[in-house]
Design a protein around this motif. Structure first.
Motif: not given
Length: 152
Positions: A139-146
């Protein structure tokens, strides 16, 4: 795999979020996890918008993963750069730094272990099929991680 479908928030998300926000404000936890209420100004209206999130701590640093692509709160955080996190009566300001897809991969991989309630949510939303670490990593690049950085 679920990631090829377009993802829309489930119909029950807004009513569930309202309930979770009330529970969090009362200091209650569910599923053993203690969500917080993230509040950020709306990018168009400027009015405060709140959503429940469940931060995870990895190597002493706190992170938040967006539950689905295109979430309004993510766009608001990108515009504001800062937010308020509240758990019960405890409130703090944070700077929210979005990670690159490359930097997000290892965090998404540990997400199912760190935030087990998020696995069911992402399965129901059609983002993952079985909830395996590699599905979340994808999901990296689809679901943001902050990354959450405290503000003095």
């Amino acid at each position: 795999m679920g990631s090829s479908k377009s993802v829309r928030p489930p119909w029950w998300l807004k009513p569930a979020n309202k309930l979770f926000i009330q529970m969090s404000r009362l200091g209650l936890s569910f599923g053993g996890e203690s969500p917080v209420v993230l509040t950020v100004p709306g990018r168009k209206s400027g009015r405060e918008r709140s959503t429940p999130v469940t931060p995870m701590t990895v190597d002493g640093q706190e992170y938040v993963v967006a539950g689905f692509p295109g979430a309004d709160w993510v766009a608001n955080v990108r515009a504001a750069g800062e937010a308020t996190l509240a758990r019960g009566r405890s409130v703090r300001r944070v700077r929210m730094v979005e990670l690159s897809a490359e930097d997000a991969r290892p965090l998404l991989r540990v997400f199912p272990e760190e935030v087990p309630t998020g696995v069911g949510f992402m399965k129901r939303a059609g983002l993952v099929d079985e909830g395996r670490p590699e599905e979340f990593e994808a999901l990296a690049g689809r679901c943001a991680v902050f990354r959450l950085d405290g503000i003095q």
